[in-house]
Design a protein around this motif. Structure first.
Motif, PDB file in Angstrom:
ATOM      1  N   TRP A 130       3.659  19.712  -8.097  1.00 50.65           N
ATOM      2  CA  TRP A 130       2.251  19.961  -8.398  1.00 50.65           C
ATOM      3  C   TRP A 130       1.632  20.980  -7.428  1.00 50.65           C
ATOM      4  N   ILE A 131       2.341  21.301  -6.360  1.00 54.77           N
ATOM      5  CA  ILE A 131       1.837  22.273  -5.378  1.00 54.77           C
ATOM      6  C   ILE A 131       2.377  23.643  -5.784  1.00 54.77           C
ATOM      7  N   LYS A 132       1.540  24.461  -6.361  1.00 53.22           N
ATOM      8  CA  LYS A 132       1.973  25.732  -6.926  1.00 53.22           C
ATOM      9  C   LYS A 132       1.875  26.862  -5.893  1.00 53.22           C
ATOM     10  N   LYS A 133       2.811  27.796  -6.014  1.00 53.00           N
ATOM     11  CA  LYS A 133       2.741  28.999  -5.191  1.00 53.00           C
ATOM     12  C   LYS A 133       1.544  29.845  -5.618  1.00 53.00           C
ATOM     13  N   GLY A 134       1.199  30.788  -4.751  1.00 47.48           N
ATOM     14  CA  GLY A 134       0.143  31.733  -5.110  1.00 47.48           C
ATOM     15  C   GLY A 134      -1.068  31.588  -4.209  1.00 47.48           C
ATOM     16  N   PHE A 135      -1.563  32.702  -3.721  1.00 47.21           N
ATOM     17  CA  PHE A 135      -2.717  32.721  -2.825  1.00 47.21           C
ATOM     18  C   PHE A 135      -3.932  32.157  -3.558  1.00 47.21           C
ATOM     19  N   GLY A 136      -4.443  31.065  -3.080  1.00 47.09           N
ATOM     20  CA  GLY A 136      -5.572  30.390  -3.728  1.00 47.09           C
ATOM     21  C   GLY A 136      -5.187  29.084  -4.387  1.00 47.09           C
ATOM     22  N   ASN A 137      -3.909  28.930  -4.770  1.00 46.54           N
ATOM     23  CA  ASN A 137      -3.455  27.654  -5.327  1.00 46.54           C
ATOM     24  C   ASN A 137      -3.185  26.660  -4.208  1.00 46.54           C
ATOM     25  N   SER A 138      -3.490  25.412  -4.449  1.00 42.57           N
ATOM     26  CA  SER A 138      -3.274  24.380  -3.433  1.00 42.57           C
ATOM     27  C   SER A 138      -3.262  23.008  -4.094  1.00 42.57           C
ATOM     28  N   LEU A 139      -2.974  22.007  -3.291  1.00 39.76           N
ATOM     29  CA  LEU A 139      -3.107  20.622  -3.729  1.00 39.76           C
ATOM     30  C   LEU A 139      -4.182  19.982  -2.867  1.00 39.76           C
ATOM     31  N   TYR A 140      -5.283  19.611  -3.506  1.00 38.72           N
ATOM     32  CA  TYR A 140      -6.362  18.940  -2.778  1.00 38.72           C
ATOM     33  C   TYR A 140      -5.975  17.482  -2.573  1.00 38.72           C
ATOM     34  N   ILE A 141      -6.131  17.000  -1.355  1.00 35.49           N
ATOM     35  CA  ILE A 141      -5.705  15.649  -0.978  1.00 35.49           C
ATOM     36  C   ILE A 141      -6.948  14.841  -0.613  1.00 35.49           C
ATOM     37  N   ARG A 142      -7.114  13.688  -1.236  1.00 37.82           N
ATOM     38  CA  ARG A 142      -8.287  12.849  -0.995  1.00 37.82           C
ATOM     39  C   ARG A 142      -7.866  11.469  -0.460  1.00 37.82           C
ATOM     40  N   PRO A 143      -7.802  11.308   0.860  1.00 41.45           N
ATOM     41  CA  PRO A 143      -7.654   9.957   1.420  1.00 41.45           C
ATOM     42  C   PRO A 143      -9.018   9.257   1.408  1.00 41.45           C
ATOM     43  N   PHE A 144      -9.020   7.960   1.144  1.00 45.13           N
ATOM     44  CA  PHE A 144     -10.272   7.209   1.208  1.00 45.13           C
ATOM     45  C   PHE A 144      -9.970   5.736   1.457  1.00 45.13           C
ATOM     46  N   VAL A 145     -10.985   5.019   1.913  1.00 47.28           N
ATOM     47  CA  VAL A 145     -10.826   3.584   2.157  1.00 47.28           C
ATOM     48  C   VAL A 145     -12.077   2.871   1.685  1.00 47.28           C
ATOM     49  N   ILE A 146     -11.877   1.725   1.037  1.00 45.75           N
ATOM     50  CA  ILE A 146     -12.990   0.953   0.481  1.00 45.75           C
ATOM     51  C   ILE A 146     -12.846  -0.518   0.855  1.00 45.75           C
ATOM     52  N   ALA A 147     -13.983  -1.210   0.928  1.00 43.61           N
ATOM     53  CA  ALA A 147     -13.986  -2.653   1.185  1.00 43.61           C
ATOM     54  C   ALA A 147     -13.752  -3.394  -0.124  1.00 43.61           C
ATOM     55  N   THR A 148     -12.730  -4.224  -0.172  1.00 48.14           N
ATOM     56  CA  THR A 148     -12.354  -4.894  -1.420  1.00 48.14           C
ATOM     57  C   THR A 148     -12.627  -6.390  -1.422  1.00 48.14           C
ATOM     58  N   GLU A 149     -13.014  -6.952  -0.299  1.00 48.00           N
ATOM     59  CA  GLU A 149     -13.248  -8.400  -0.253  1.00 48.00           C
ATOM     60  C   GLU A 149     -14.363  -8.798  -1.211  1.00 48.00           C
ATOM     61  N   PRO A 150     -14.149  -9.811  -2.061  1.00 45.17           N
ATOM     62  CA  PRO A 150     -15.221 -10.283  -2.934  1.00 45.17           C
ATOM     63  C   PRO A 150     -16.270 -11.056  -2.150  1.00 45.17           C
ATOM     64  N   GLY A 151     -17.514 -10.902  -2.561  1.00 44.44           N
ATOM     65  CA  GLY A 151     -18.597 -11.631  -1.908  1.00 44.44           C
ATOM     66  C   GLY A 151     -19.786 -10.736  -1.674  1.00 44.44           C
ATOM     67  N   VAL A 152     -20.987 -11.273  -1.857  1.00 40.66           N
ATOM     68  CA  VAL A 152     -22.185 -10.457  -1.722  1.00 40.66           C
ATOM     69  C   VAL A 152     -22.989 -10.810  -0.469  1.00 40.66           C
ATOM     70  N   SER A 153     -22.387 -11.494   0.481  1.00 39.83           N
ATOM     71  CA  SER A 153     -23.056 -11.698   1.759  1.00 39.83           C
ATOM     72  C   SER A 153     -23.101 -10.364   2.496  1.00 39.83           C
ATOM     73  N   ALA A 154     -24.207 -10.095   3.172  1.00 44.08           N
ATOM     74  CA  ALA A 154     -24.395  -8.797   3.835  1.00 44.08           C
ATOM     75  C   ALA A 154     -23.655  -8.785   5.170  1.00 44.08           C
ATOM     76  N   SER A 155     -22.365  -8.553   5.084  1.00 46.33           N
ATOM     77  CA  SER A 155     -21.509  -8.521   6.270  1.00 46.33           C
ATOM     78  C   SER A 155     -20.302  -7.644   5.968  1.00 46.33           C
ATOM     79  N   PRO A 156     -19.632  -7.126   6.994  1.00 48.44           N
ATOM     80  CA  PRO A 156     -18.459  -6.283   6.732  1.00 48.44           C
ATOM     81  C   PRO A 156     -17.372  -7.056   5.994  1.00 48.44           C
ATOM     82  N   GLY A 157     -16.622  -6.356   5.171  1.00 51.44           N
ATOM     83  CA  GLY A 157     -15.531  -6.988   4.455  1.00 51.44           C
ATOM     84  C   GLY A 157     -14.381  -7.366   5.381  1.00 51.44           C
ATOM     85  N   LYS A 158     -13.561  -8.275   4.916  1.00 55.35           N
ATOM     86  CA  LYS A 158     -12.342  -8.641   5.649  1.00 55.35           C
ATOM     87  C   LYS A 158     -11.109  -7.998   5.020  1.00 55.35           C
ATOM     88  N   ASN A 159     -11.240  -7.515   3.796  1.00 53.54           N
ATOM     89  CA  ASN A 159     -10.128  -6.871   3.101  1.00 53.54           C
ATOM     90  C   ASN A 159     -10.528  -5.448   2.706  1.00 53.54           C
TER      91      ASN A 159
END
Length: 357
Positions: A130-159
């Protein structure tokens, strides 16, 4: 923490690739994704084994804390293929350090360096076509992290879930761009999370940006929250002003993102004897420079576009056009930086990172 030699990435390959269905000559930025993604879960107080899976939906409970309290941060990176088919990244350690800095500010556990690099390289090797040759071509990389713990208490997640997805990209061009100097809205305030790549920072920009678009502008240059007298960032990019032959850019702070492209351009300008001042820049100063003709250029700097020239700006109902230069700092620096990224020029800074087979 396991050392690099003992880390194992659990890989499940996609049964087939969708690459043949993609028109690489007509890509819309950020809309097409590669065959695989990396997923790593934080459970029981530690990060688990990184996994690479076919790209696809993930399942979260409606009460996952990311939906209710915005515990989400991300990064933007690129991979490049040179003429010899070698794959390179550009200053990836800066992205790694920044996502952990962002995570810490949002009470998200920091991600291990060994996990980040080993899983990212494994993902790039798997989806290397998917990474193509050519000046201007690239592969954009998106690392991210999200809180997945269920619960609506206003506190940081544990998962949490740390993920990396990738999107093929072409040379970024948005046409002519004119910006509005913000007179009312602010991107960030002292003591806040402006320096972090927090998802909410960007979501909060959309409404004032839409208002600016209704006036004929494509983006906003944000001003400080206290007085709206000083220029800070442009949309999602750091901002540079050229007054006569000198470049001006605002200093980083807890309001302004420590942009990797920004710091690279400052370093390159020094090498090429382009004077740079890192200091507070007032709206009044730039308006006066536009009126007397000493304002030569404005450009944004960021991962997606590298450098995005700005053709004009608006402030207090007045519009100011910038001169059209045949030899601009923006085009000169962009060409020099991209040639380093694509291994077309020497890298005196040691910024290139080879993804070895």
């Amino acid at each position: 923490m396991k050392n690099d030699a003992t880390i194992r990435i659990d890989i499940v390959k996609a049964p087939s690739s969708k690459i043949k269905s993609v028109d690489f000559e007509n890509l819309t930025f950020g809309n097409t994704f590669t065959d695989h993604m990396m997923v790593c879960d934080y459970e029981n107080g530690e990060w688990q084994q990184p996994k690479i899976r076919p790209y696809g939906p993930i399942e979260l409970e409606p009460s996952a804390k990311v939906f209710h309290y915005g515990q989400a941060v991300f990064e933007g990176m690129k991979a490049f293929r040179d003429n010899d088919d070698t794959i390179w990244m550009f200053r990836p350690e800066e992205n790694f350090n920044r996502i952990n800095k962002s995570s810490k500010r949002l009470a998200i556990p920091e991600f291990p360096k060994e996990y980040f690099f080993k899983s990212l390289e494994a993902l790039l090797k798997l989806d290397k076509d998917w990474i193509k040759k050519g000046f201007g071509n690239s592969l954009y990389i998106r690392p991210f992290v999200i809180a997945t713990e269920p619960g609506v208490s206003a506190s940081p997640g544990k998962n949490y879930k740390f993920m990396i997805i990738c999107s093929p990209a072409q040379s970024y061009y948005t046409g002519e761009v004119r910006v509005k100097f913000s007179e009312e809205f602010s991107r960030a305030a002292d003591g806040g999370v402006g320096f972090a790549k927090a998802a909410g920072n960007y979501g909060a920009q959309f409404y004032p940006t839409n208002l600016a678009k209704e006036e004929g502008f494509q983006q906003i240059i944000w001003t400080d929250a206290n007085s709206h007298e000083f220029l800070e960032e442009a949309g999602t990019m750091n901002i540079f002003f050229r007054v006569n032959d000198k470049l001006l850019t605002a200093p980083i702070s807890d309001r302004i993102l420590d942009g990797i492209t920004r710091k690279s351009l400052i370093a390159m300008a020094d090498v090429y004897d382009i004077p740079v001042e890192v200091r507070k820049i007032s709206v009044k100063e730039i308006v006066e420079a536009a009126k007397d003709g000493s304002l030569k250029e404005i450009f944004g700097a960021g991962t997606a576009a590298v450098i995005n020239p700005i053709n004009g700006f608006g402030y207090k109902g007045e519009k100011y056009e910038l001169p059209k230069l045949t030899e601009s700092y923006a085009s000169f620096l962009k060409d020099k930086l991209m040639k380093i990224q694509y291994n077309l020029a020497e890298d005196p800074f040691g910024w290139r990172y080879e993804v070895k087979e």
